[in-house]
Design a protein around this motif. Structure first.
Motif, PDB file in Angstrom:
ATOM      1  N   ALA A 287      32.981 -35.436 -19.984  1.00 35.31           N
ATOM      2  CA  ALA A 287      32.151 -34.445 -19.302  1.00 35.31           C
ATOM      3  C   ALA A 287      30.710 -34.921 -19.268  1.00 35.31           C
ATOM      4  N   LEU A 288      29.956 -34.282 -18.382  1.00 32.25           N
ATOM      5  CA  LEU A 288      28.536 -34.590 -18.242  1.00 32.25           C
ATOM      6  C   LEU A 288      27.775 -33.274 -18.148  1.00 32.25           C
TER       7      LEU A 288
ATOM      8  N   ILE B 107      29.560 -37.444 -22.469  1.00 33.08           N
ATOM      9  CA  ILE B 107      30.496 -37.492 -23.584  1.00 33.08           C
ATOM     10  C   ILE B 107      31.866 -37.941 -23.085  1.00 33.08           C
ATOM     11  N   GLY B 108      32.561 -38.706 -23.916  1.00 30.23           N
ATOM     12  CA  GLY B 108      33.912 -39.125 -23.581  1.00 30.23           C
ATOM     13  C   GLY B 108      34.931 -38.095 -24.024  1.00 30.23           C
ATOM     14  N   CYS B 109      36.187 -38.444 -23.867  1.00 33.07           N
ATOM     15  CA  CYS B 109      37.270 -37.529 -24.221  1.00 33.07           C
ATOM     16  C   CYS B 109      38.030 -38.097 -25.423  1.00 33.07           C
ATOM     17  N   PRO B 110      38.336 -37.275 -26.421  1.00 31.70           N
ATOM     18  CA  PRO B 110      39.098 -37.789 -27.562  1.00 31.70           C
ATOM     19  C   PRO B 110      40.497 -38.224 -27.135  1.00 31.70           C
TER      20      PRO B 110
ATOM     21  N   GLY C 228      38.235 -27.974 -25.087  1.00 30.43           N
ATOM     22  CA  GLY C 228      38.983 -28.289 -23.878  1.00 30.43           C
ATOM     23  C   GLY C 228      40.106 -29.269 -24.148  1.00 30.43           C
ATOM     24  N   SER C 229      39.819 -30.288 -24.948  1.00 30.65           N
ATOM     25  CA  SER C 229      40.836 -31.295 -25.273  1.00 30.65           C
ATOM     26  C   SER C 229      41.924 -30.702 -26.155  1.00 30.65           C
TER      27      SER C 229
ATOM     28  N   LEU D 148      37.010 -32.362 -33.198  1.00 25.89           N
ATOM     29  CA  LEU D 148      35.546 -32.371 -33.294  1.00 25.89           C
ATOM     30  C   LEU D 148      35.069 -33.488 -34.203  1.00 25.89           C
ATOM     31  N   GLU D 149      35.836 -33.776 -35.225  1.00 24.92           N
ATOM     32  CA  GLU D 149      35.458 -34.835 -36.162  1.00 24.92           C
ATOM     33  C   GLU D 149      35.545 -36.221 -35.534  1.00 24.92           C
ATOM     34  N   THR D 150      36.305 -36.356 -34.446  1.00 22.09           N
ATOM     35  CA  THR D 150      36.492 -37.668 -33.823  1.00 22.09           C
ATOM     36  C   THR D 150      35.516 -37.922 -32.683  1.00 22.09           C
ATOM     37  N   ILE D 151      34.766 -36.904 -32.260  1.00 20.51           N
ATOM     38  CA  ILE D 151      33.887 -37.055 -31.094  1.00 20.51           C
ATOM     39  C   ILE D 151      32.504 -37.494 -31.531  1.00 20.51           C
TER      40      ILE D 151
END
Length: 301
Positions: free
Chosen positions: A225-226, A237-240, A279-280, A298-301
């Protein structure tokens, strides 16, 4: 307080077949579920997982409406629905048989008197309350309905969040919504050309910001997302990593996470992280995101 509005709630009757669907023949289900939803209700559901209270507003009717209201209350959601005298809350049939076939109900007619009741409820909103308007407008109501509601709230300090498409979104921009959330394809439709780079997406988002939106959050499915925030900063941000099981409700979950994250910290970077995790988490789950799955991602982002 956060308030969500769902004009046309639904009970999704999800049927899973072990074989491809055969039209004109008897098909026997391998499994079935009933999911209570609608975009605003989805937002309220994920907010509840985050420990954030909200009030789900909208219109319900008939025994299906009573069932939906009881079910949401059992899930711990606070509701303040408007009961309609005629019709029934719709049932959407979703057949999963390799590919998905949907048959969506029309829902009850919403008379002007019911709209006035909704407006009376919204008159109670206070400065810094959040109003989330998500999804399409039922055919029984004019497409100017979102404008009507935001015009009534104008100047009162209520933070409006709008997740809608094309003209429905463009027409609310003069009321300076706190947040709008198109996806990249919807944004491409608005500017009438395909957006292929981050710079192009930022430029298109800036155009919507210039028309009144304070913050523009653009979701891009597996590409993350942006966010173009009200201070002019761009957050990417990327996606997990994970397997997409069901994309329904992922956008609603992102809205819930973003709003909760911002209210919690006042930090747009954190709001974007939590929104992406929510969202993921929904995309990687059979139903809506759970608190455990959100925290894990959340811990992986």
């Amino acid at each position: 307080m956060i308030y969500t509005v769902t004009f046309n709630p639904a009970i999704d009757y999800v049927v899973r077949l072990g074989n491809p669907l055969k039209p004109g023949a008897v098909n026997r289900a391998a499994g079935e579920d009933c999911v209570l939803g609608g975009k605003g209700i989805n937002v309220s559901g994920v907010l509840a997982q985050l420990g954030v209270e909200s009030v789900a507003l909208g219109f319900i009717a008939g025994e299906t409406g009573a069932w939906l209201e009881r079910g949401l209350t059992a899930q711990g959601l606070h509701t303040d629905f408007i009961w309609l005298e005629n019709g029934m809350t719709r049932i959407n049939v979703k057949i999963k048989a390799g590919q998905e076939t949907e048959l969506n109900g029309a829902g009850p007619n919403i008379p002007e008197s019911a709209m006035q009741t909704l407006e009376t409820k919204l008159d109670a909103l206070q400065k810094d309350d959040v109003l989330i308007l998500a999804g399409s407008i039922p055919a029984c109501l004019p497409q100017s309905t979102y404008e009507r509601l935001l015009a009534r709230l104008q100047g009162r300090g209520v933070r409006a969040v709008v997740d809608a498409t094309q003209d429905l979104l463009l027409k609310v921009l003069p009321y300076k919504p706190f947040l709008i959330k198109p996806n990249n394809h919807e944004l491409s439709e608005i500017v009438r050309h395909e957006l292929t780079t981050d710079d192009e997406i930022v430029a298109a988002a800036a155009g919507l910001q210039a028309q009144g939106a304070r913050n523009v959050l653009v979701s891009m499915a597996g590409d993350g997302a942006l966010l173009l925030d009200e201070n002019g900063a761009v957050h990417r941000i990327g996606c997990p990593k994970g397997k997409v099981v069901n994309s329904v409700g992922a956008g609603d979950s992102m809205v819930a996470g973003f709003v909760a994250g911002y209210l919690r910290t006042g930090d747009y970077r954190y709001a974007l992280r939590l929104g992406t995790a929510c969202g993921s988490a929904t995309a990687f789950s059979v139903g809506l995101a759970t608190k455990e799955k959100i925290n894990e991602l959340l811990e992986t982002i």
